[in-house]
Design a protein around this motif. Structure first.
Motif, short mmCIF file in Angstrom:
data_model
loop_
_atom_site.label_atom_id
_atom_site.label_comp_id
_atom_site.label_asym_id
_atom_site.label_seq_id
_atom_site.Cartn_x
_atom_site.Cartn_y
_atom_site.Cartn_z
N ASN A 1 0.83 -1.21 0.00
CA ASN A 1 0.00 0.00 0.00
C ASN A 1 0.87 1.26 0.00
O ASN A 1 0.98 1.97 1.01
CB ASN A 1 -0.93 -0.02 1.22
CG ASN A 1 -1.93 1.11 1.21
OD1 ASN A 1 -2.12 1.76 0.20
ND2 ASN A 1 -2.57 1.34 2.34
N LEU A 2 1.47 1.54 -1.16
CA LEU A 2 2.32 2.73 -1.30
C LEU A 2 1.55 3.85 -2.00
O LEU A 2 0.72 3.58 -2.88
CB LEU A 2 3.57 2.39 -2.11
CG LEU A 2 4.51 1.35 -1.51
CD1 LEU A 2 5.69 1.11 -2.43
CD2 LEU A 2 4.99 1.77 -0.14
N PRO A 3 1.81 5.10 -1.62
CA PRO A 3 1.10 6.23 -2.27
C PRO A 3 1.26 6.23 -3.78
O PRO A 3 0.35 6.64 -4.51
CB PRO A 3 1.76 7.46 -1.64
CG PRO A 3 2.33 6.98 -0.35
CD PRO A 3 2.73 5.56 -0.57
N GLU A 4 2.41 5.76 -4.26
CA GLU A 4 2.65 5.77 -5.71
C GLU A 4 1.68 4.84 -6.46
O GLU A 4 1.47 5.00 -7.66
CB GLU A 4 4.09 5.32 -6.02
CG GLU A 4 5.15 6.28 -5.53
CD GLU A 4 5.65 5.93 -4.13
OE1 GLU A 4 6.80 6.24 -3.82
OE2 GLU A 4 4.87 5.34 -3.34
N PHE A 5 1.12 3.87 -5.74
CA PHE A 5 0.29 2.88 -6.41
C PHE A 5 -1.20 3.25 -6.41
O PHE A 5 -2.01 2.52 -6.97
CB PHE A 5 0.46 1.51 -5.74
CG PHE A 5 1.87 0.99 -5.77
CD1 PHE A 5 2.80 1.50 -6.65
CD2 PHE A 5 2.27 -0.03 -4.91
CE1 PHE A 5 4.11 1.03 -6.69
CE2 PHE A 5 3.57 -0.52 -4.94
CZ PHE A 5 4.49 0.01 -5.83
N LYS A 6 -1.55 4.35 -5.76
CA LYS A 6 -2.95 4.76 -5.74
C LYS A 6 -3.43 5.06 -7.15
O LYS A 6 -2.76 5.77 -7.91
CB LYS A 6 -3.11 6.00 -4.85
CG LYS A 6 -4.55 6.49 -4.75
CD LYS A 6 -4.65 7.71 -3.84
CE LYS A 6 -6.09 8.20 -3.76
NZ LYS A 6 -6.24 9.38 -2.89
N TYR A 7 -4.58 4.47 -7.51
CA TYR A 7 -5.19 4.62 -8.85
C TYR A 7 -4.32 4.04 -9.96
O TYR A 7 -4.59 4.27 -11.14
CB TYR A 7 -5.47 6.11 -9.17
CG TYR A 7 -6.35 6.79 -8.15
CD1 TYR A 7 -7.56 6.22 -7.74
CD2 TYR A 7 -5.97 8.00 -7.59
CE1 TYR A 7 -8.35 6.85 -6.80
CE2 TYR A 7 -6.77 8.64 -6.65
CZ TYR A 7 -7.96 8.06 -6.26
OH TYR A 7 -8.76 8.68 -5.33
N LEU A 8 -3.29 3.29 -9.60
CA LEU A 8 -2.38 2.74 -10.62
C LEU A 8 -2.89 1.41 -11.17
O LEU A 8 -2.68 1.09 -12.34
CB LEU A 8 -0.98 2.55 -10.02
CG LEU A 8 0.10 2.00 -10.95
CD1 LEU A 8 0.43 3.05 -12.02
CD2 LEU A 8 1.36 1.66 -10.15
N LEU A 9 -3.58 0.64 -10.34
CA LEU A 9 -3.96 -0.73 -10.70
C LEU A 9 -5.44 -0.82 -11.03
O LEU A 9 -6.30 -0.50 -10.21
CB LEU A 9 -3.63 -1.68 -9.55
CG LEU A 9 -2.15 -1.73 -9.14
CD1 LEU A 9 -1.97 -2.54 -7.87
CD2 LEU A 9 -1.31 -2.31 -10.26
N LYS A 10 -5.74 -1.28 -12.22
CA LYS A 10 -7.11 -1.47 -12.67
C LYS A 10 -7.39 -2.98 -12.71
O LYS A 10 -6.75 -3.71 -13.47
CB LYS A 10 -7.31 -0.86 -14.05
CG LYS A 10 -8.75 -0.81 -14.52
CD LYS A 10 -8.85 -0.07 -15.84
CE LYS A 10 -10.30 0.07 -16.28
NZ LYS A 10 -10.40 0.80 -17.58
N VAL A 11 -8.31 -3.43 -11.87
CA VAL A 11 -8.54 -4.86 -11.68
C VAL A 11 -9.77 -5.31 -12.45
O VAL A 11 -10.83 -4.67 -12.38
CB VAL A 11 -8.71 -5.19 -10.18
CG1 VAL A 11 -8.95 -6.68 -9.99
CG2 VAL A 11 -7.48 -4.74 -9.40
N LYS A 12 -9.63 -6.44 -13.15
CA LYS A 12 -10.74 -6.99 -13.92
C LYS A 12 -11.01 -8.43 -13.47
O LYS A 12 -10.08 -9.25 -13.43
CB LYS A 12 -10.41 -6.99 -15.42
CG LYS A 12 -11.50 -7.60 -16.31
CD LYS A 12 -11.10 -7.55 -17.77
CE LYS A 12 -12.12 -8.25 -18.66
NZ LYS A 12 -13.45 -7.61 -18.61
N PRO A 13 -12.25 -8.78 -13.13
CA PRO A 13 -12.58 -10.17 -12.79
C PRO A 13 -12.81 -11.00 -14.05
O PRO A 13 -13.40 -10.53 -15.02
CB PRO A 13 -13.86 -10.04 -11.97
CG PRO A 13 -14.50 -8.78 -12.47
CD PRO A 13 -13.40 -7.88 -12.92
N VAL A 14 -12.32 -12.23 -14.03
CA VAL A 14 -12.49 -13.15 -15.16
C VAL A 14 -12.95 -14.49 -14.60
O VAL A 14 -12.32 -15.03 -13.68
CB VAL A 14 -11.18 -13.33 -15.96
CG1 VAL A 14 -11.43 -14.21 -17.18
CG2 VAL A 14 -10.60 -11.99 -16.36
#
Length: 736
Positions: A343-356
């Protein structure tokens, strides 16, 4: 400061208890956003007063509306919580039943106070206890962080030294001209000394980084290969009822700290390389190879950590079956939550998760008739930190499944039943940062997809069986093609958890012994899947009892009033030495879908006789709670008199002492006399006390067998024979 804010200041391990308190009861986001208002309302009063509950409920809606309007005016909608979603949740779940909301919040606020009190006591004595293994890991991570800080200082120092050297080299001639006695040789010697010192410092810094990586390597291995799998195993057991701790706070703290250390090392190595290029170091070529090697090691550890950092924090669960996750019904909404542990500030809004659904599942091709499903809508979500505690999470709250047309034509001849077919949901994301590109996946535990509600009982048997047997990844989705047996120790544990989950009381050794005799028929103590799941008298019977407890007997089960699983023979042994009127509560052995009976002892001519009432099922308990049935129960004697044979709850607790807190005061109070003879509410049976001087080898009456019309006629004939001079004796609708 509000009670909620006090909770958020506590140790992360204790905050995990708060998370579990609200899990599947009430959204923490609403508790957080409305913390002041919630704590200002009298939820204890609202829990027993529907008008007060409605007033409190409306106050929450008004406050959410006010906060939403404030965000609109400030043009701050995107950065604020989803107030409209919270309002929708409250309206959907509690608009018709605000009393339910009041009960939930009343209980939760009380539990919060207990958590705060226990935390205060712990702080007064010592710091909260931590597993020695975790304490050691915690110390190692702290040391890693400390050494990384030292390296950062050294590199900053190196940059200053290089700046000074560069300044001297560029301005030495003017310095010679201005200072008498300062010659070229002196300046060259001074520069060489500084260069040597810088070179030595670089070597030292690189060695420090190597030492940090050597310390980080086993830490990363421990986190990804030991701690995370252990947490996943605990989560597996928690899904099937085990009261284990599944708080992620420790793991997130370690993942985040180590990830930050590795990321900063990567940046510092880049800084060293940039310094070499900028200042043209003489040893640049010799250091380049070593730096590249160290950088590769850093990225390798960073990659391993991040590819394991995405987890399914909350497994798929339907709101209609909150205590039975991993069962999904087509076209019915379910929720699932994922978290990124680094949980680093740099990663906020960086990862877009898709369920499959069923991504790369080879079993779909291997099993004949294996069903295929799709989500009713495509949905991707970005991991952010808008949760109350700033975790990097996202929740898929409106997911549902639809079955596809095609079915697999596999190699297995036998098609699996719907309730034994296992599927998985994978969550995929791409990580791109600092030149690093990664594909990251997290998988749910196997789910069972049903198409009818009546399949849920069998599906839960599959979920329990699988999660007791399968402990590693990748998951064996074909386990039920040839399901391995469970040991009685495994099965008894998971059955006990079911009773803990629905009634906060596990099964004791005596109760488990009764179940063992019913279930285990293997000389090695193994329980085979077909014997457990296909035998309609075992799991369906147990599930019926669980449902009976959850809906009608949870308080009595929790406080130990119900003995529960006890055989007829054991009942007679326990009661025949007790005082007249001693009774116990046990589950019916003959009713498939759950029922409860009470057995009591009376004495005739010095001989003890044990009787049992016809079992009460869910429909009857819905009309009258069991404590009231016990309070009003009576036997009709030969001359029309009525007596209550139930006096002491086994072993010797007076029934009023045992059940008084459950009595409904209005149902128990005596009505005011107004010229009429008051009617008595209650169930009754004909007095089953046998005639005088019975033979000693008289068998105990069948405790659970329903009284048929033929039995009734036979009993009438016997009654007329024994009591021919008692014309007032008649037969009741419920006999022991």
């Amino acid at each position: 400061m509000s009670q909620w804010q006090d909770l958020l200041r506590l140790d992360s391990a204790i905050q995990g208890r708060v998370s579990q308190l609200y899990e599947r009861k009430f959204p923490r986001e609403i508790r957080h956003s409305l913390c002041v208002l919630i704590e200002s309302q009298d939820w204890d009063l609202a829990a027993v007063d529907e008008n007060a509950a409605s007033i409190c409920f409306r106050a929450l809606l008004v406050n959410l509306e006010e906060q939403w309007n404030s965000c609109v005016q400030e043009n701050n909608i995107l950065q604020r919580p989803d107030f409209t979603g919270m309002k929708y949740y409250l309206l959907k779940n509690f608009e018709d039943e605000p009393l339910n909301l009041a009960v939930i919040l009343s209980e939760c606020l009380k539990e919060e106070k207990k958590i705060l009190a226990s935390a205060s006591e712990a702080q007064g004595c010592s710091s909260p206890a931590m597993d020695p293994k975790w304490k050691e890991l915690d110390n190692k991570v702290s040391e890693l962080e400390r050494q990384s800080s030292e390296v950062k200082k050294e590199i900053q120092s190196l940059e200053r030294l290089n700046d000074e050297l560069d300044f001297i080299q560029k301005t030495w001639q003017s310095q010679v001209d201005q200072h008498i006695g300062l010659n070229h040789t002196f300046v060259e010697e001074e520069c060489h000394k500084r260069i040597d010192f810088i070179t030595q410092t670089k070597q030292m810094v690189l060695q420090q980084i190597v030492n940090i990586l050597e310390l980080a390597q086993p830490i990363v291995a421990t986190l990804t290969d030991m701690e995370l799998p252990e947490w996943k195993r605990r989560q597996q057991l928690a899904c099937i009822g085990s009261p284990v701790d599944i708080c992620l706070d420790h793991l997130q703290k370690w993942f985040t700290t180590v990830a930050e250390v590795l990321l900063r090392l990567h940046e510092q190595l880049q800084n060293l390389q940039d310094q070499n290029k900028k200042y043209g170091s003489a040893d640049a070529s010799s250091l380049l190879g070593r730096m590249a090697e160290i950088k590769n090691t850093t990225l390798s550890l960073f990659t391993k950590l991040l590819t394991n950092a995405l987890v399914v924090e909350k497994q798929p669960v339907m709101s209609s079956l909150p205590q039975r996750p991993l069962i999904l019904k087509t076209r019915v909404r379910f929720t699932v939550r994922v978290r990124f542990l680094a949980n680093l500030p740099e990663f906020k809004y960086l990862l877009k998760v898709k369920p499959v659904f069923d991504k790369d599942v080879e079993e779909a091709k291997a099993v004949k008739g294996f069903r295929h499903f799709d989500f009713n809508r495509d949905e991707c979500k970005v991991l952010d930190v808008d949760s109350p505690r700033g975790d990097l999470v996202t929740e898929f709250g409106h997911m549902s499944l639809k079955e596809s047309e095609g079915r697999a034509k596999g190699s297995h001849e036998t098609r699996l039943p719907v309730t034994e077919e296992l599927h998985v949901i994978k969550f995929v994301t791409q990580f791109q940062y600092a030149g690093l590109e990664l594909n990251i996946e997290a998988s749910s535990l196997p789910v069972v997809v049903i198409s009818s509600t009546n399949q849920a009982v069998a599906a839960w048997a599959s979920v329990m069986w699988y999660n007791m047997l399968s402990t590693s990844e990748p998951r064996d989705l074909l386990l039920f093609v040839d399901p391995p047996p469970l040991t009685w120790q495994q099965l008894s544990q998971v059955l006990s958890w079911q009773f803990w989950s629905c009634g906060k009381r596990e099964l004791d050794e005596d109760q488990l012994s009764v179940l063992r005799d019913k279930i285990v028929d293997d000389p090695e103590g193994l329980v085979h899947w077909n014997n457990f799941s296909k035998n309609e008298n075992i799991w369906i019977w147990i599930d019926g009892i669980l449902d009976l407890i959850k809906k009608h007997l949870v308080d009595l089960w929790r406080d130990g009033s119900i003995m529960g699983f006890v055989t007829r023979d054991r009942t007679q042994v326990l009661l025949q030495e007790k005082h007249h009127g001693t009774f116990l509560l046990r589950f019916s052995e003959s009713r498939k879908h759950g029922a409860i009976t009470f057995s009591w002892v009376d004495h005739s001519n010095g001989e003890p006789f044990v009787h049992a009432v016809d079992p009460y099922n869910k429909d009857e308990l819905l009309l009258t709670p069991l404590p009231e049935i016990i309070y009003h129960y009576s036997l009709r004697g030969r001359r029309g008199t009525h007596t209550n044979p139930l006096i002491y709850l086994y072993p010797d607790i007076h029934k009023d002492a045992a059940f008084e807190r459950y009595y409904n005061s209005s149902a128990m109070s005596t009505p005011k006399m107004s010229g009429y003879v008051p009617r008595t509410k209650g169930d009754f049976s004909d007095n089953p006390t046998p005639p005088p001087s019975p033979p000693r080898d008289m068998p105990m009456m069948d405790m659970d067998v329903d009284v048929t019309e033929e039995d009734d006629e036979l009993f009438q004939e016997l009654s007329e024979f024994f009591f021919c001079n008692s014309p007032t004796f008649d037969i009741s609708s419920r006999n022991g």
